[in-house]
Design an enzyme around this catalytic site. Sequence first.
Site, PDB file in Angstrom:
ATOM      1  CG  HIS A 141      65.049  76.171  43.594  1.00  0.00           C
ATOM      2  ND1 HIS A 141      64.245  76.749  44.537  1.00  0.00           N
ATOM      3  CD2 HIS A 141      65.668  75.145  44.236  1.00  0.00           C
ATOM      4  CE1 HIS A 141      64.372  76.108  45.689  1.00  0.00           C
ATOM      5  NE2 HIS A 141      65.223  75.134  45.533  1.00  0.00           N
TER       6      HIS A 141
ATOM      7  CE1 TYR B 289      74.684  75.497  45.040  1.00  0.00           C
ATOM      8  CE2 TYR B 289      74.691  76.563  47.193  1.00  0.00           C
ATOM      9  CZ  TYR B 289      74.320  75.510  46.387  1.00  0.00           C
ATOM     10  OH  TYR B 289      73.596  74.468  46.924  1.00  0.00           O
TER      11      TYR B 289
ATOM     12  CG  ASP C  63      65.448  66.605  47.630  1.00  0.00           C
ATOM     13  OD1 ASP C  63      66.054  66.856  46.570  1.00  0.00           O
ATOM     14  OD2 ASP C  63      65.166  67.475  48.476  1.00  0.00           O
TER      15      ASP C  63
ATOM     16  NE  ARG D 276      71.220  71.456  46.000  1.00  0.00           N
ATOM     17  CZ  ARG D 276      71.019  72.337  45.047  1.00  0.00           C
ATOM     18  NH1 ARG D 276      71.617  73.516  45.078  1.00  0.00           N
ATOM     19  NH2 ARG D 276      70.219  72.068  44.025  1.00  0.00           N
TER      20      ARG D 276
ATOM     21  CG  ASP E 140      68.100  69.006  43.790  1.00  0.00           C
ATOM     22  OD1 ASP E 140      67.478  67.965  44.080  1.00  0.00           O
ATOM     23  OD2 ASP E 140      68.123  70.012  44.514  1.00  0.00           O
TER      24      ASP E 140
ATOM     25  CD  GLU F  67      68.848  70.331  50.268  1.00  0.00           C
ATOM     26  OE1 GLU F  67      69.063  70.757  49.132  1.00  0.00           O
ATOM     27  OE2 GLU F  67      67.720  69.995  50.680  1.00  0.00           O
TER      28      GLU F  67
ATOM     29  CG  HIS G 239      63.987  70.187  52.637  1.00  0.00           C
ATOM     30  ND1 HIS G 239      63.379  69.058  52.171  1.00  0.00           N
ATOM     31  CD2 HIS G 239      64.937  70.492  51.710  1.00  0.00           C
ATOM     32  CE1 HIS G 239      63.923  68.710  51.009  1.00  0.00           C
ATOM     33  NE2 HIS G 239      64.884  69.550  50.703  1.00  0.00           N
TER      34      HIS G 239
ATOM     35  CG  HIS H  81      70.903  76.317  50.326  1.00  0.00           C
ATOM     36  ND1 HIS H  81      71.221  75.184  51.036  1.00  0.00           N
ATOM     37  CD2 HIS H  81      71.661  76.258  49.187  1.00  0.00           C
ATOM     38  CE1 HIS H  81      72.106  74.471  50.356  1.00  0.00           C
ATOM     39  NE2 HIS H  81      72.411  75.112  49.227  1.00  0.00           N
TER      40      HIS H  81
ATOM     41  CG  ASP I 212      40.049  70.181  25.704  1.00  0.00           C
ATOM     42  OD1 ASP I 212      41.152  70.543  25.239  1.00  0.00           O
ATOM     43  OD2 ASP I 212      39.252  69.462  25.085  1.00  0.00           O
TER      44      ASP I 212
ATOM     45  CD  GLU J 153      68.754  67.377  48.404  1.00  0.00           C
ATOM     46  OE1 GLU J 153      68.821  67.669  47.194  1.00  0.00           O
ATOM     47  OE2 GLU J 153      67.805  67.704  49.140  1.00  0.00           O
TER      48      GLU J 153
ATOM     49  CG  HIS K  89      60.953  72.052  50.143  1.00  0.00           C
ATOM     50  ND1 HIS K  89      61.152  73.275  49.575  1.00  0.00           N
ATOM     51  CD2 HIS K  89      62.052  71.331  49.808  1.00  0.00           C
ATOM     52  CE1 HIS K  89      62.312  73.297  48.928  1.00  0.00           C
ATOM     53  NE2 HIS K  89      62.869  72.123  49.044  1.00  0.00           N
TER      54      HIS K  89
HETATM   55  N1  GLY Z   1      65.081  69.653  45.354  1.00  0.00           N
HETATM   56  C1  GLY Z   1      64.797  70.775  46.148  1.00  0.00           C
HETATM   57  C2  GLY Z   1      65.623  70.803  47.351  1.00  0.00           C
HETATM   58  O1  GLY Z   1      66.619  70.110  47.408  1.00  0.00           O
HETATM   59  O2  GLY Z   1      65.318  71.433  48.309  1.00  0.00           O
HETATM   60 MN    MN Z   2      67.134  68.516  46.153  1.00  0.00          MN
HETATM   61 MN    MN Z   3      66.315  69.077  49.228  1.00  0.00          MN
END
Ligand code: GLY
Ligand code: MN
Ligand code: MN
Length: 438
Positions: free
Chosen positions: A242, A387, A270, A405, A259, A383, A353, A349, A38, A407, A360
Amino acid sequence: MRISQERFKQRRIRLMEQMAPESIAIIPSAQMITRNNDAEYPFRQSSDFYYLTGFNEPDAVLVLLPGRDAGETVLFCRDRDKLMEIWNGYRAGPEGAICDYGIDEAHSIAEVDNVLPQLLDGMLRIYYSIGQHDALDQQIRHWLNLIRSKARQGATAPTELVMLDHLLHEMRLFKDEDEIELMRKAGEISALGHVQAMKACKPGVMEYQLEAEILHYFAMNGCRQPAYSTIVGGGENACILHYIENSAALEDGDLVLIDAGCELDCYAGDITRTFPVNGCFSPEQKAIYELVLKAQKACIDMAKPGVLWHQVHDESVRVLTEGLIELGLLTGSLEDEISAGGYRDFYMHRIGHWLGMDVHDVGDYKIDGEWRPLEPGMVMTVEPGIYIAADNDKVDARWRGIGVRIEDDVLITDAGCEILTANVPKEVEEIEKLMAAG
Ligand code: GLY
Ligand code: MN
Ligand code: MN
């Protein structure tokens, strides 16, 4: 600040203005999700439902009926219940939905099987996002069959089902003044959370302890939950896009990639920053970092009205590929490496986004098959990253295991863009200075 009830009402009106005559929209809330027995996961309202109501309870269904004399907005929600409220917390009840949320007509959710078929009867078109809520999908099928079975008594079932997503998500893509203010604040809190992590970082600290520093900062500034699972990757963990295990110790001489973004009244920040665990970049780390930063700044400079979505990505590919060739990590010509996709070993990538209530966020990236232009009111992330896999034996060993990265979140404005997350440093010297003072 929070979004006002007046604003939620305006959104419902705008959505109804776009619906066909004789139509009905059905929008469910999120459900509680069981963790075990529960115990449940923390509740997070459905963004579509919250966008139209500000109502933050599970087991609710919003129904919109444009032009209905008896009331255009109907909500089904949990009844007030003294015992359940002692155990599980406050409920608005149908009475509260009307008094506090500007709903015209409200019923107990226990009545939905009786009342909703009556509301559907005689409508020509249903707006509903099928496939996201199994139980409600089945209920709607059942209600439709019920109406069909009463055809001889004069009942008429709708003949068209329209996915609600497109209309609603196009609205959500363009942020109004209240949303922009919230997203500025979410960007600022997220940025200062990153500053806190930079200050707290030193060799031997666990990845999850830096996560805790950030989440603590978010909570102390009004954000109980992050907008997504926080990524803290030291050394080669930064190359896992991720990575959310966050279970390793941070090592002297490595970089750490974080991140993380807070969620403020259902709006996301983000941000990614990458910095040296010991406060000083090595020459190789600095070279990769400076290249990613150059690409990020070039893309932010491009983010303005009229630029097509994919052009920003293409710019990141161009700058990163050029830099990877200069560093000797790619050996072909710029044209060949771009057309053959050689850069994808290092940059796998897209540039970013949409950002909003979901990290996202919703909203189409193409219109009629073509990448869409950026327009004022949209919020996007920028971003880029590089890598270099630890087992990439095509590159000199000194580069392997470096992941970077950077961002930021940008609001497209009439004049260009506004960076919502500028309060966390990203220049090498600024980061080293902040960490030295840490
Ligand atoms: N935090 C996920 C991305 O940057 O897309
Ligand atoms: Mn991010
Ligand atoms: Mn992002």
